[in-house]
Design an enzyme around this catalytic site. Sequence first.
Site, mmCIF file in Angstrom:
data_model
loop_
_atom_site.group_PDB
_atom_site.id
_atom_site.type_symbol
_atom_site.label_atom_id
_atom_site.label_comp_id
_atom_site.label_asym_id
_atom_site.label_seq_id
_atom_site.Cartn_x
_atom_site.Cartn_y
_atom_site.Cartn_z
ATOM 1 N N ASP A 133 21.537 -3.366 1.193
ATOM 2 C CA ASP A 133 21.698 -4.397 1.562
ATOM 3 C C ASP A 133 22.042 -5.781 1.360
ATOM 4 O O ASP A 133 21.515 -6.377 0.955
ATOM 5 C CB ASP A 133 21.206 -4.398 3.631
ATOM 6 C CG ASP A 133 19.941 -4.948 3.083
ATOM 7 O OD1 ASP A 133 19.362 -4.385 2.200
ATOM 8 O OD2 ASP A 133 19.965 -6.148 3.654
ATOM 9 N N HIS A 172 18.946 -3.220 6.965
ATOM 10 C CA HIS A 172 18.331 -3.796 6.294
ATOM 11 C C HIS A 172 17.613 -1.645 5.029
ATOM 12 O O HIS A 172 17.971 -1.800 4.146
ATOM 13 C CB HIS A 172 16.473 -3.585 6.192
ATOM 14 C CG HIS A 172 15.378 -4.425 5.277
ATOM 15 N ND1 HIS A 172 16.686 -4.798 4.491
ATOM 16 C CD2 HIS A 172 14.900 -5.046 4.720
ATOM 17 C CE1 HIS A 172 15.615 -6.069 3.616
ATOM 18 N NE2 HIS A 172 14.846 -5.988 3.977
ATOM 19 N N PHE A 220 7.747 0.786 1.384
ATOM 20 C CA PHE A 220 8.260 0.018 2.145
ATOM 21 C C PHE A 220 9.672 -0.958 0.699
ATOM 22 O O PHE A 220 9.155 -1.002 -0.121
ATOM 23 C CB PHE A 220 7.304 -1.283 2.781
ATOM 24 C CG PHE A 220 7.171 -0.447 4.182
ATOM 25 C CD1 PHE A 220 7.986 0.088 5.400
ATOM 26 C CD2 PHE A 220 6.164 0.425 4.206
ATOM 27 C CE1 PHE A 220 7.487 0.479 6.467
ATOM 28 C CE2 PHE A 220 5.713 1.138 5.528
ATOM 29 C CZ PHE A 220 6.195 1.331 6.462
ATOM 30 N N ASN A 254 9.552 -4.225 0.439
ATOM 31 C CA ASN A 254 9.193 -5.048 -0.865
ATOM 32 C C ASN A 254 8.151 -4.761 -1.492
ATOM 33 O O ASN A 254 7.660 -4.963 -3.124
ATOM 34 C CB ASN A 254 8.408 -5.818 -0.021
ATOM 35 C CG ASN A 254 8.440 -6.464 1.475
ATOM 36 O OD1 ASN A 254 9.505 -6.689 1.548
ATOM 37 N ND2 ASN A 254 7.883 -7.437 2.022
ATOM 38 N N ASN A 269 14.176 -8.397 -1.271
ATOM 39 C CA ASN A 269 12.996 -7.859 -1.574
ATOM 40 C C ASN A 269 12.929 -6.459 -2.510
ATOM 41 O O ASN A 269 12.312 -6.515 -3.341
ATOM 42 C CB ASN A 269 11.906 -8.032 0.068
ATOM 43 C CG ASN A 269 12.070 -9.570 -0.078
ATOM 44 O OD1 ASN A 269 12.268 -10.765 -0.252
ATOM 45 N ND2 ASN A 269 11.422 -9.305 1.772
#
Length: 194
Positions: free
Chosen positions: A95, A22, A68, A70, A116
């Site tokens: 990614d 990620h 993060f 999200n 996300n």
Amino acid sequence: MEAIKLLVGLGNPGPEYTRTRHNAGFWFIDALAEKYQARWGLEKKLHAETAKIMVAGVSVHLLKPSTFMNHSGRAVAAALNYWKLEPSQCLLAHDELDLSPGVARLKFDGGHGGQNGLRDSIAQLSSGAFHRLRVGIGHPGHKDQVTPWVLGRPGKIDFELVEQAIIASLAIVPLLVEGRLNDAMKQLHTPAPK
């Protein structure tokens, strides 16, 4: 096409995520900072680490959200606002499940494809009209396995393939900064002769 003035790497902060798939966007932006010997500094008001590089005689901002994945859009929106840039002057490296390791592709506009960081960025900007560098990490084969896959570490071969894609992507940054997107795409998307 407008010249790229802001390059953003998407990923999760913290040492436990450093080598996870990620964080391929972070891998790209870290490699770029290293190539141009940039120094990262934390900008609390931008919710991110930032650096500045000179490419082809042009000053370019680098950004790594410290939120993060999200909530990446918070940093992207704050940076665009702070530096008075349009989304079209920004590229997000992330990614990409739909591309194999070793493949990187440029894209402008579109949806988030379940990523996300892109989803939040589109929501925060009320627009998908920004550039993306899609760094292939491959797909685990079933949607139920996606979360452990993206939060897992690639094996040695896959990691080396992703690194090769990042090296190829670094080579086109001067073209992006000059606003030569078609040339950048042609170079990145054309396989090297065997």
